[in-house]
Enzyme design. Sequence first.
Site, PDB file in Angstrom:
ATOM      1  N   ASP A  80      -7.362  -5.729  -4.920  1.00  0.00           N
ATOM      2  CA  ASP A  80      -7.111  -4.654  -5.886  1.00  0.00           C
ATOM      3  C   ASP A  80      -7.389  -5.095  -7.315  1.00  0.00           C
ATOM      4  O   ASP A  80      -7.713  -4.258  -8.170  1.00  0.00           O
ATOM      5  CB  ASP A  80      -5.659  -4.186  -5.782  1.00  0.00           C
ATOM      6  CG  ASP A  80      -5.405  -3.315  -4.571  1.00  0.00           C
ATOM      7  OD1 ASP A  80      -6.379  -2.780  -4.012  1.00  0.00           O
ATOM      8  OD2 ASP A  80      -4.230  -3.164  -4.188  1.00  0.00           O
ATOM      9  N   GLU A 105      -9.729   1.655   5.119  1.00  0.00           N
ATOM     10  CA  GLU A 105     -10.152   1.328   3.758  1.00  0.00           C
ATOM     11  C   GLU A 105      -9.977  -0.170   3.517  1.00  0.00           C
ATOM     12  O   GLU A 105     -10.893  -0.856   3.051  1.00  0.00           O
ATOM     13  CB  GLU A 105      -9.311   2.128   2.771  1.00  0.00           C
ATOM     14  CG  GLU A 105      -9.604   1.829   1.309  1.00  0.00           C
ATOM     15  CD  GLU A 105      -8.603   2.479   0.374  1.00  0.00           C
ATOM     16  OE1 GLU A 105      -8.897   2.562  -0.825  1.00  0.00           O
ATOM     17  OE2 GLU A 105      -7.512   2.900   0.830  1.00  0.00           O
ATOM     18  N   HIS A 106      -8.786  -0.680   3.794  1.00  0.00           N
ATOM     19  CA  HIS A 106      -8.498  -2.112   3.682  1.00  0.00           C
ATOM     20  C   HIS A 106      -8.058  -2.614   5.056  1.00  0.00           C
ATOM     21  O   HIS A 106      -7.147  -2.044   5.658  1.00  0.00           O
ATOM     22  CB  HIS A 106      -7.343  -2.388   2.713  1.00  0.00           C
ATOM     23  CG  HIS A 106      -7.471  -1.735   1.378  1.00  0.00           C
ATOM     24  ND1 HIS A 106      -6.879  -0.510   1.080  1.00  0.00           N
ATOM     25  CD2 HIS A 106      -8.115  -2.124   0.251  1.00  0.00           C
ATOM     26  CE1 HIS A 106      -7.140  -0.193  -0.164  1.00  0.00           C
ATOM     27  NE2 HIS A 106      -7.893  -1.151  -0.699  1.00  0.00           N
ATOM     28  N   HIS A 114       1.766   3.174  -3.294  1.00  0.00           N
ATOM     29  CA  HIS A 114       0.818   4.004  -4.038  1.00  0.00           C
ATOM     30  C   HIS A 114       1.214   5.474  -4.034  1.00  0.00           C
ATOM     31  O   HIS A 114       1.123   6.151  -5.057  1.00  0.00           O
ATOM     32  CB  HIS A 114      -0.583   3.886  -3.424  1.00  0.00           C
ATOM     33  CG  HIS A 114      -1.365   2.719  -3.924  1.00  0.00           C
ATOM     34  ND1 HIS A 114      -1.925   2.672  -5.175  1.00  0.00           N
ATOM     35  CD2 HIS A 114      -1.696   1.546  -3.328  1.00  0.00           C
ATOM     36  CE1 HIS A 114      -2.562   1.525  -5.333  1.00  0.00           C
ATOM     37  NE2 HIS A 114      -2.445   0.820  -4.227  1.00  0.00           N
ATOM     38  N   GLU A 165     -49.127  18.961  13.348  1.00  0.00           N
ATOM     39  CA  GLU A 165     -47.971  19.658  12.788  1.00  0.00           C
ATOM     40  C   GLU A 165     -48.333  21.041  12.251  1.00  0.00           C
ATOM     41  O   GLU A 165     -47.505  21.695  11.614  1.00  0.00           O
ATOM     42  CB  GLU A 165     -47.339  18.808  11.676  1.00  0.00           C
ATOM     43  CG  GLU A 165     -46.730  17.515  12.195  1.00  0.00           C
ATOM     44  CD  GLU A 165     -45.956  16.760  11.131  1.00  0.00           C
ATOM     45  OE1 GLU A 165     -46.041  17.132   9.935  1.00  0.00           O
ATOM     46  OE2 GLU A 165     -45.242  15.798  11.491  1.00  0.00           O
ATOM     47  N   GLN A 202       0.825  -1.208   0.000  1.00  0.00           N
ATOM     48  CA  GLN A 202       0.000   0.000   0.000  1.00  0.00           C
ATOM     49  C   GLN A 202       0.859   1.258   0.000  1.00  0.00           C
ATOM     50  O   GLN A 202       0.498   2.269  -0.597  1.00  0.00           O
ATOM     51  CB  GLN A 202      -0.943   0.001   1.196  1.00  0.00           C
ATOM     52  CG  GLN A 202      -2.058  -1.020   1.096  1.00  0.00           C
ATOM     53  CD  GLN A 202      -2.860  -0.908  -0.185  1.00  0.00           C
ATOM     54  OE1 GLN A 202      -2.798  -1.764  -1.067  1.00  0.00           O
ATOM     55  NE2 GLN A 202      -3.617   0.163  -0.318  1.00  0.00           N
TER      56      GLN A 202
END
Length: 440
Positions: free
Chosen positions: A366, A332-333, A265, A420, A262
């Site tokens: 991925d 995220e992961h 990236h 109301e 990761q």
Amino acid sequence: MISRIDLRGTALPEGGALRDLLPRAEFDVEAALETVRPICEDVRHRGSAAVIEWGEKLDGVRLDSIRVPAATITGALEQLDPAVRAALEESIRRARLVHREQRRTTHTTQVVPGGTVTEKWVPVDRVGLYVPGGRSVYPSSVVMNVVPAQEAGVEGIAVASPPQKEFGGLPHPTILAACALLGVDEVYAAGGSQAVAMFAYGTEDCLPVDLVTGPGNIYVAAAKRLLKGRIGIDAEAGPTEIAILADASADPVHVAADLISQAEHDPMAAAVLVTDSEELAAATEAELRPQVAATKHVSDRIEPALAGRQSAIVLVNDLDDGLKVVNAYAAEHLEIQTENAAAVAERVRNAGAVFVGPYSPVSLGDYCAGSNHVLPTGGCACHSSGLSVQSFLRGIHIVDYTRDALAEVTHHVVTLAEAEDLPAHGAALKARFGWKVPQQ
């Protein structure tokens, strides 16, 4: 190379206090708004000419047209490496298997005799799918965006990806080839906020869309925030992140490799190991150095990512505390590399995607797990989901009551309307019955 955060010895705080102790990248979308606002306004007023000019300023490429010719897309597939084509085809096949099962069906509920509510699921008419093209090329993101849109039944699909100087101002040919494999022939050489604005406002070359999806840099995220409401968006994607919950049974070779995967990236990518094992922490630290030295993108991505404030080894008292940490982090992961990993994964509440055991690494997701890799980042997994068929559908309620069914409930509607202070609401029903509430 990577810092430590030691949370052992004391009870963990709750909620936001725990989140504040955990590593996270700085990602100031609000500040980026002031950069993207004039770009988006320029595209709104000048259309394709503005997209072309901003592409020249920001990407260093001067285009004659932003629309990629259909023959160029087809030609890119013809020139694609056969091994890459086979891998993309398998990725598409697996993604279709998973996303096809996500389709929603129309369902009708009989509320009372003569009164039904039907929920019908309708795809958006037209979507703009953004595929990044900065430090890396992402044909996999073409797959992850297009497949769920197609399986949802979206009829109008357009793809935008930044123009590349080395390819004559076209998006990367592998991205074009992936579009061809998926039958998408509407592709634009446009990147960043100008691409999002093109989709939102439309230009003489590109019709406006209803929804924009796909990951991108901070300027793409800022444009999505700015234009949300005019368009629907999937999320404001931030830097990618991996968290690994591991105990002493985990292999430090695997753990280190997955953290590095990761980190390559982006220098802002987050790599976090949460463990109750001092031995695993030390072994992983030792393993990082030779693996980093043996790979690519070391000085410009991996080393700054691992050394950044967003990455750390977090030591906890036990696995229960580890679960509290990863649920607060909402990665995220999230990989689970523990004994009884499947049972531990069942206790995870907050994650974009969970990868169970030593043979389900994030890299599989991925590309070829069949799952989607467009996932919530920055802790948004505590309230948001990854991209799916559902992202491209709208639920519409269809209400169908007979006269008798309406008469039976009119007194309740009138009572609530008057409570109301909205008497005209009740009057709309009474008008159907001679301005009298039907007797029960």
